[in-house]
Design a protein around this motif. Structure first.
Motif, PDB file in Angstrom:
ATOM      1  N   ALA A 262      27.282  35.376  55.592  1.00  0.00           N
ATOM      2  CA  ALA A 262      27.914  34.981  54.330  1.00  0.00           C
ATOM      3  C   ALA A 262      28.866  36.083  53.905  1.00  0.00           C
ATOM      4  CB  ALA A 262      26.843  34.762  53.257  1.00  0.00           C
ATOM      5  N   PHE A 263      29.976  35.671  53.297  1.00  0.00           N
ATOM      6  CA  PHE A 263      30.936  36.647  52.793  1.00  0.00           C
ATOM      7  C   PHE A 263      31.545  36.058  51.528  1.00  0.00           C
ATOM      8  CE2 PHE A 263      34.446  39.611  52.680  1.00  0.00           C
ATOM      9  CZ  PHE A 263      33.932  40.747  53.273  1.00  0.00           C
ATOM     10  N   GLU A 264      31.005  36.502  50.382  1.00  0.00           N
ATOM     11  CA  GLU A 264      31.338  35.882  49.091  1.00  0.00           C
ATOM     12  C   GLU A 264      32.151  36.851  48.244  1.00  0.00           C
ATOM     13  OE1 GLU A 264      29.797  32.719  47.964  1.00  0.00           O
ATOM     14  OE2 GLU A 264      29.441  32.498  50.107  1.00  0.00           O
ATOM     15  N   LEU A 265      32.998  36.276  47.385  1.00  0.00           N
ATOM     16  CA  LEU A 265      33.851  37.104  46.521  1.00  0.00           C
ATOM     17  C   LEU A 265      33.608  36.746  45.062  1.00  0.00           C
ATOM     18  CD1 LEU A 265      36.476  39.023  46.429  1.00  0.00           C
ATOM     19  CD2 LEU A 265      37.754  36.894  46.176  1.00  0.00           C
ATOM     20  N   MET A 266      33.595  37.729  44.192  1.00  0.00           N
ATOM     21  CA  MET A 266      33.627  37.434  42.750  1.00  0.00           C
ATOM     22  C   MET A 266      34.417  38.507  42.007  1.00  0.00           C
ATOM     23  SD  MET A 266      29.563  37.916  41.999  1.00  0.00           S
ATOM     24  CE  MET A 266      29.475  38.142  40.231  1.00  0.00           C
ATOM     25  N   PRO A 267      35.139  38.106  40.970  1.00  0.00           N
ATOM     26  CA  PRO A 267      35.914  39.086  40.205  1.00  0.00           C
ATOM     27  C   PRO A 267      35.042  39.743  39.139  1.00  0.00           C
ATOM     28  CG  PRO A 267      36.344  36.890  39.354  1.00  0.00           C
ATOM     29  CD  PRO A 267      35.345  36.728  40.462  1.00  0.00           C
ATOM     30  N   ARG A 268      35.510  40.846  38.588  1.00  0.00           N
ATOM     31  CA  ARG A 268      34.737  41.563  37.564  1.00  0.00           C
ATOM     32  C   ARG A 268      34.387  40.663  36.380  1.00  0.00           C
ATOM     33  NH1 ARG A 268      31.173  45.737  36.601  1.00  0.00           N
ATOM     34  NH2 ARG A 268      30.775  45.436  34.411  1.00  0.00           N
ATOM     35  N   ILE A 269      35.319  39.796  35.983  1.00  0.00           N
ATOM     36  CA  ILE A 269      35.031  38.967  34.813  1.00  0.00           C
ATOM     37  C   ILE A 269      33.792  38.085  35.065  1.00  0.00           C
ATOM     38  CG2 ILE A 269      36.650  37.102  35.448  1.00  0.00           C
ATOM     39  CD1 ILE A 269      37.223  36.708  32.480  1.00  0.00           C
ATOM     40  N   ALA A 270      33.608  37.657  36.317  1.00  0.00           N
ATOM     41  CA  ALA A 270      32.435  36.834  36.640  1.00  0.00           C
ATOM     42  C   ALA A 270      31.164  37.670  36.486  1.00  0.00           C
ATOM     43  CB  ALA A 270      32.546  36.275  38.055  1.00  0.00           C
ATOM     44  N   LEU A 271      31.217  38.931  36.964  1.00  0.00           N
ATOM     45  CA  LEU A 271      30.042  39.799  36.821  1.00  0.00           C
ATOM     46  C   LEU A 271      29.780  40.092  35.339  1.00  0.00           C
ATOM     47  CD1 LEU A 271      27.804  41.341  38.286  1.00  0.00           C
ATOM     48  CD2 LEU A 271      29.314  43.318  38.409  1.00  0.00           C
ATOM     49  N   ASP A 272      30.856  40.301  34.571  1.00  0.00           N
ATOM     50  CA  ASP A 272      30.680  40.525  33.123  1.00  0.00           C
ATOM     51  C   ASP A 272      29.949  39.335  32.489  1.00  0.00           C
ATOM     52  OD1 ASP A 272      31.865  42.998  32.972  1.00  0.00           O
ATOM     53  OD2 ASP A 272      33.869  42.209  32.527  1.00  0.00           O
ATOM     54  N   PHE A 291      36.986  43.640  41.918  1.00  0.00           N
ATOM     55  CA  PHE A 291      36.387  42.494  42.626  1.00  0.00           C
ATOM     56  C   PHE A 291      35.148  42.972  43.371  1.00  0.00           C
ATOM     57  CE2 PHE A 291      40.674  41.022  41.994  1.00  0.00           C
ATOM     58  CZ  PHE A 291      40.552  39.648  41.844  1.00  0.00           C
ATOM     59  N   TYR A 292      34.296  42.008  43.713  1.00  0.00           N
ATOM     60  CA  TYR A 292      33.093  42.345  44.474  1.00  0.00           C
ATOM     61  C   TYR A 292      32.958  41.408  45.668  1.00  0.00           C
ATOM     62  CZ  TYR A 292      31.953  44.853  40.244  1.00  0.00           C
ATOM     63  OH  TYR A 292      32.004  45.713  39.193  1.00  0.00           O
ATOM     64  N   VAL A 293      32.406  41.964  46.731  1.00  0.00           N
ATOM     65  CA  VAL A 293      32.105  41.167  47.910  1.00  0.00           C
ATOM     66  C   VAL A 293      30.602  41.217  48.135  1.00  0.00           C
ATOM     67  CG1 VAL A 293      32.157  41.373  50.415  1.00  0.00           C
ATOM     68  CG2 VAL A 293      34.296  41.364  49.138  1.00  0.00           C
ATOM     69  N   LEU A 294      30.010  40.056  48.398  1.00  0.00           N
ATOM     70  CA  LEU A 294      28.610  40.038  48.813  1.00  0.00           C
ATOM     71  C   LEU A 294      28.618  39.637  50.284  1.00  0.00           C
ATOM     72  CD1 LEU A 294      25.630  38.526  46.886  1.00  0.00           C
ATOM     73  CD2 LEU A 294      25.816  38.358  49.338  1.00  0.00           C
ATOM     74  N   CYS A 295      28.151  40.559  51.117  1.00  0.00           N
ATOM     75  CA  CYS A 295      28.196  40.300  52.556  1.00  0.00           C
ATOM     76  C   CYS A 295      26.770  40.272  53.086  1.00  0.00           C
ATOM     77  CB  CYS A 295      29.004  41.403  53.237  1.00  0.00           C
ATOM     78  SG  CYS A 295      28.957  41.333  55.035  1.00  0.00           S
TER      79      CYS A 295
END
Ligand code: FAD
Ligand code: ZN
Length: 483
Positions: A262-272, A291-295
């Motif tokens: 899996a290789f997922e992306l999310m921006p800071r606003i999503a984490l906020d 941005f963040y990646v979940l690998c």
């Protein structure tokens, strides 16, 4: 567009309703409004339908009897699985002239063949039940998604569901070897083959997968199983931009090969949003990142040296300035906490007011340009709009969601849904992408499909629909509108 043309269909008569009830027996139907209520509204609350009768057949023969009776009477049928679909496909129209047919009682696992690595499951099996049955036999069924506790394997087939491990294992098209289905005239298609090789002509199974209940009712499928992963390593890394995420993705595939699951992306606003609204979550990194990646990397044999390879990948990427900061989960609990951050984004977004959602894909290399162009356009259209673009970047699939500007009027923002969506979808088409990467077309995107699909492709889809369902009784008005 309103419901399908009423003159093409008959209204269910009391005689038909009685014959349907007789066909399924006492346990197989309900017309109690309280029983039916949860089945008449979709997951997002966008559509509220009506029906005179909800059927719950228990066998393929009962499904076939119901479909034959409806076909003879020219009364439409809507198949429904777990009703978790996100495009309004499983809910009948408001006019109430359709029969609702739920698959929940067809929930047996008919066979698990450990040697062949296959499982034959009925359509109404809950996805989680299928995963557990595979695990109990020391096998692995890789489809995994947020709705797995309530969606059904039949619904997963009908929508060609993908989920979080598409990168490595593919979506349902790649996970199904055979299908049993009731065709729109009531005949049973017996395609439950468990062959890995079969080149004997057109593939009806693939036609039914992703057909969203418009070509027949899937009653069972033969699913591919795999050796279970014995090692799982989950990393969470901060990056400066979607381009940096893609560069990291390329490096990950070069060094870890197909271990990258899996290789997922999310921006800071999503984490906020997640940190603000989802209890028990915390930022795993010391300082905010754009941005963040979940690998996630998995191995099916022990001592694979995968953990070392993942750490080395991240260290090199940090030395090169590609990754700002990163952490690797020390065990299952930490890994689940990282996944929770990613999977809670849609829930967290609900707390920030109205959202306009898109489920798009573009060729992976075009993702950064898509994000730039689409952000620029929607921001010009709706100043202050908050773009929450996250998703399965390894599949080129982004949920390009828009949260209303702070302090905006929710209804006024949502009233701009079509306008904003057309803009996003036009950008997708400019980049040779798809307006529906994983959720399907259903009722929500049927006009957009007509507007944007290649006319030849649309004509062929309509020809297929007419060939299999000449009286247009199988979930009419969903996916492909008659020309
Ligand atoms: P339903 O919602 O009941 O039906 C969906 C469509 O299929 C309808 O058109 C219906 O008529 C038809 N249908 C249902 N059963 C049958 C049948 N037996 N025969 C013929 N037609 C049938 N999808 C992804 O691909 N990846 C994801 O990561 C993902 N994450 C999700 C997370 C959440 C929280 C939710 C709610 C959904 C997510 N989805 C995702 C969408 C998901 O794939 C679908 O909701 C699911 O596959 C539909 O299954 P269901 O049984 O609920 O079908
Ligand atoms: Zn998704």
């Amino acid at each position: 567009m309103s419901a399908p043309p009423p003159d093409a269909h008959a209204t269910p008569t009391p005689e038909l309703l009685q014959a349907l009830k007789d066909a399924v027996g006492e346990k197989g139907w309900s017309d109690d409004p309280r029983d039916m209520a949860p089945h008449l509204v979709d997951q997002r609350g966008l559509y509220h339908g009506a029906t005179a009768l909800m059927l719950r057949p228990a066998t393929v023969e009962e499904v076939a009897d119901c479909v034959r009776l409806c076909a003879e009477a020219r009364v439409p049928i809507v198949p429904q699985g777990g009703n978790t679909g996100l495009v309004g496909g499983a809910v009948p129209f408001e006019h109430g002239g359709e029969i609702l047919l739920c698959l929940s009682r067809m929930n047996r696992i008919r066979e698990l063949d450990a040697v062949n690595h296959t499982m034959t499951a009925e359509a109404g099996c809950i996805l989680e039940t299928v995963q557990t049955a595979a695990r109990d036999a020391e096998r692995y069924f890789p489809l995994s998604l947020g709705a797995q506790g309530s969606c059904q394997i039949g619904g997963n087939m009908a929508t060609n569901a993908g989920g979080c491990a598409v990168l490595r294992y593919g979506h349902m098209r790649e996970l199904v070897l055979g299908i049993e289905a009731v065709l729109p005239d009531g005949r049973i298609y017996k395609g439950l083959k468990s062959l890995r090789k079969d080149n004997s002509g057109y593939d009806l199974n693939q036609l039914l997968i992703g057909s969203e209940g418009t070509l027949g009712i899937i009653t069972a499928g033969v699913l591919k199983l795999f050796p279970p992963p014995v090692e799982r390593h989950t990393a969470f890394a901060g990056v400066a931009s979607p381009q940096a995420a893609l560069d990291l993705f390329s490096r990950a595939r070069e060094t870890l090969g197909d271990a990258v699951t899996a290789f997922e992306l999310m921006p800071r606003i999503a984490l906020d949003f997640v940190l603000a609204h989802i209890p028990g979550t915390r930022d795993p990194l010391a300082a905010p990142q754009p941005f963040y990646v979940l690998c996630e990397a998995t191995a099916t044999r022990r001592d694979s040296a995968l953990a070392d390879a993942l750490h080395a990948l991240l260290e090199t990427a940090m030395d090169d300035g590609l990754v700002g900061d990163a952490t690797v989960a020390a065990g299952e609990t930490q890994a689940s906490a990282l996944w929770k951050l990613r999977e809670s984004v849609p829930e967290a977004q609900k707390h920030e007011g109205g959202s306009i959602k898109h489920d798009i894909s573009v060729p992976i290399a075009a993702l950064p340009a898509f994000m730039d162009r689409a952000c620029e356009r929607v921001t010009a259209l709706i100043p202050g709009v908050r773009v929450v673009a996250f998703g399965h970047v390894g599949d080129g699939n982004i949920h390009f969601n828009l949260s209303q500007p702070k302090d905006a009027e929710r209804e006024a923002f949502l009233a701009r849904w079509d306008e904003a969506s057309r803009m996003v979808h036009d950008t997708v088409v400019e980049m040779n992408g798809s307006i529906s990467a994983e959720h399907g077309i259903g009722r929500l995107k049927r006009e957009e499909l007509v507007r944007l699909a290649d006319p030849l492709e649309l004509e062929q889809m309509r020809a297929i629909k007419r060939a299999l369902d000449p009286h247009n009784i199988m979930n009419p008005g969903k996916l492909v509108l008659p020309g």
